[in-house]
Design an enzyme around this catalytic site. Sequence first.
Site, PDB file in Angstrom:
ATOM      1  N   GLU A  19       0.846  -1.187   0.000  1.00 41.83           N
ATOM      2  CA  GLU A  19       0.000   0.000   0.000  1.00 41.83           C
ATOM      3  C   GLU A  19       0.885   1.241   0.000  1.00 41.83           C
ATOM      4  O   GLU A  19       1.772   1.384   0.836  1.00 41.83           O
ATOM      5  CB  GLU A  19      -0.913   0.001   1.230  1.00 41.83           C
ATOM      6  CG  GLU A  19      -1.630   1.308   1.514  1.00 41.83           C
ATOM      7  CD  GLU A  19      -2.446   1.803   0.339  1.00 41.83           C
ATOM      8  OE1 GLU A  19      -2.393   3.011   0.067  1.00 41.83           O
ATOM      9  OE2 GLU A  19      -3.143   0.983  -0.316  1.00 41.83           O
ATOM     10  N   GLN A  20       0.649   2.150  -0.960  1.00 45.02           N
ATOM     11  CA  GLN A  20       1.517   3.316  -1.083  1.00 45.02           C
ATOM     12  C   GLN A  20       1.290   4.358   0.000  1.00 45.02           C
ATOM     13  O   GLN A  20       2.166   5.175   0.285  1.00 45.02           O
ATOM     14  CB  GLN A  20       1.327   3.952  -2.450  1.00 45.02           C
ATOM     15  CG  GLN A  20      -0.048   4.557  -2.673  1.00 45.02           C
ATOM     16  CD  GLN A  20      -0.154   5.214  -4.044  1.00 45.02           C
ATOM     17  OE1 GLN A  20       0.797   5.224  -4.821  1.00 45.02           O
ATOM     18  NE2 GLN A  20      -1.316   5.770  -4.338  1.00 45.02           N
ATOM     19  N   ARG A  65     -17.700   3.246   2.785  1.00 49.34           N
ATOM     20  CA  ARG A  65     -16.521   2.556   2.254  1.00 49.34           C
ATOM     21  C   ARG A  65     -15.559   2.152   3.362  1.00 49.34           C
ATOM     22  O   ARG A  65     -14.981   1.065   3.341  1.00 49.34           O
ATOM     23  CB  ARG A  65     -15.776   3.451   1.255  1.00 49.34           C
ATOM     24  CG  ARG A  65     -16.523   3.807  -0.013  1.00 49.34           C
ATOM     25  CD  ARG A  65     -15.658   4.641  -0.932  1.00 49.34           C
ATOM     26  NE  ARG A  65     -14.523   3.875  -1.394  1.00 49.34           N
ATOM     27  CZ  ARG A  65     -14.502   3.199  -2.550  1.00 49.34           C
ATOM     28  NH1 ARG A  65     -15.569   3.194  -3.326  1.00 49.34           N
ATOM     29  NH2 ARG A  65     -13.440   2.535  -2.913  1.00 49.34           N
ATOM     30  N   TYR A  85     -28.880   7.826   0.093  1.00 51.23           N
ATOM     31  CA  TYR A  85     -29.304   6.567   0.706  1.00 51.23           C
ATOM     32  C   TYR A  85     -28.692   6.447   2.098  1.00 51.23           C
ATOM     33  O   TYR A  85     -27.689   7.095   2.413  1.00 51.23           O
ATOM     34  CB  TYR A  85     -28.899   5.370  -0.162  1.00 51.23           C
ATOM     35  CG  TYR A  85     -27.450   5.333  -0.580  1.00 51.23           C
ATOM     36  CD1 TYR A  85     -26.459   4.843   0.259  1.00 51.23           C
ATOM     37  CD2 TYR A  85     -27.070   5.793  -1.845  1.00 51.23           C
ATOM     38  CE1 TYR A  85     -25.132   4.809  -0.135  1.00 51.23           C
ATOM     39  CE2 TYR A  85     -25.744   5.763  -2.249  1.00 51.23           C
ATOM     40  CZ  TYR A  85     -24.782   5.271  -1.394  1.00 51.23           C
ATOM     41  OH  TYR A  85     -23.468   5.238  -1.789  1.00 51.23           O
ATOM     42  N   ASP A 139     -10.641  -1.420 -10.463  1.00 52.86           N
ATOM     43  CA  ASP A 139     -10.486  -0.206 -11.267  1.00 52.86           C
ATOM     44  C   ASP A 139      -9.193  -0.183 -12.076  1.00 52.86           C
ATOM     45  O   ASP A 139      -9.114   0.535 -13.066  1.00 52.86           O
ATOM     46  CB  ASP A 139     -10.524   1.030 -10.364  1.00 52.86           C
ATOM     47  CG  ASP A 139     -11.932   1.414  -9.955  1.00 52.86           C
ATOM     48  OD1 ASP A 139     -12.896   0.806 -10.474  1.00 52.86           O
ATOM     49  OD2 ASP A 139     -12.082   2.321  -9.105  1.00 52.86           O
TER      50      ASP A 139
END
Length: 403
Positions: free
Chosen positions: A32-33, A106, A215, A302
Amino acid sequence: MKNNVLVAGGGIGGLACALALGRAGVPVTVLEQAPAFGEIGAGIQLGPNAMRVLSDWGVADALHEHASFPDELRVRSAKDGQLLGHMRLGASALAHYGHPYASVHRADLHRVLLSALLAGAPASLSLNARIASFESQADGVSLRLEAGQALQGEALIGCDGLWSRVRTGLLGPEPPRLTGHLAYRGMIPADRLPRALATNTVNAWLGPRMHVVHYPIRQGRWFNVVAVVQGRAGQGHAGSDPRQWSQDALTDDLLRAMGPLGADLQGLIDAVPSWTLWSLHDRPPMTGPHEHAQGRVALLGDAAHPLRPYLAQGAAMALEDAWTLGQLIDRHQHPVDWSSVFQRFARSRWQRNARVQAQSLRNGRIFHARGLVRWGRDTAMNLLGEKLMDNPWLYGGPPLPAE
């Protein structure tokens, strides 16, 4: 070569990939950067296909403590609030697909995946680990970080998002395309919303060249709001770096871009205390399996198939990718033939991901329609309702891997 797989990216896709491989007995190193593991952004929707994956991994119950489970999707006119169509979720989605339709923050999904990974998967996690270059060989992958460290692994999986360095090394430096769409995002406590809007539903408000979705998340205590307008990149307080996820934004800029609004939607926009701005980029739909994997290097989420957020499937497709990879690992095969696994993975996933990309593009045109197209959209929604909005081909997934 070390007996592990290198996973670039520690977001939702990277952790999902590491968890799926770890459950299949594959040691993983997550690179992970950023200086800490975590997720930015706000809410996401998880259809029954995504919840099916999380259930199979045994983490759905943990997510239930944080999620909301909307009863209905309502599509309304941004101009006057008129109901254009609706689709039942809640018990209906559970009965039809065997898994619920959820909405979550998220960061909550990320924490659930990270906890599951730390609880037992054979994984090591590295922070401040930004990839500088890699080289794929017949028996493994060599990788160098910007800080100078050299790493080796049996394979490399790029889960490093829209601006993926692994993708650049595999497919070339073609940058993502600028869509001309700007996403304003905000969150609001439920008790600050007008009562008519603080319901357990997903609401989509459609207008010319714009739409708004709101929502519940966090068991209904908060609401996520996303307003997408068509406009010039760099509007408002947006900086010049298109890779930046969240940039400060002005409500006045958003209101000017949206045009006249009905009273309910205006009340929603006014109730959001602050906005961040995200300039949307994407790539054309995938054209073949070579865009998912080559040799011992694969792309997931992605990095392979970025989506416009008009089908609410970005996170779901990353979860499906990871689940498919896990399904393809034969625990009794040592060592794993990664080139073969990735080839099957790419054949299994590229067409479905391309279809989701294409449907997301189409939805954006429909959501933002004007004139006769808008009239046809509203008429079709009124006449067909759920038949038009439901997606059995999508929510019934993920499909089993291709042979």
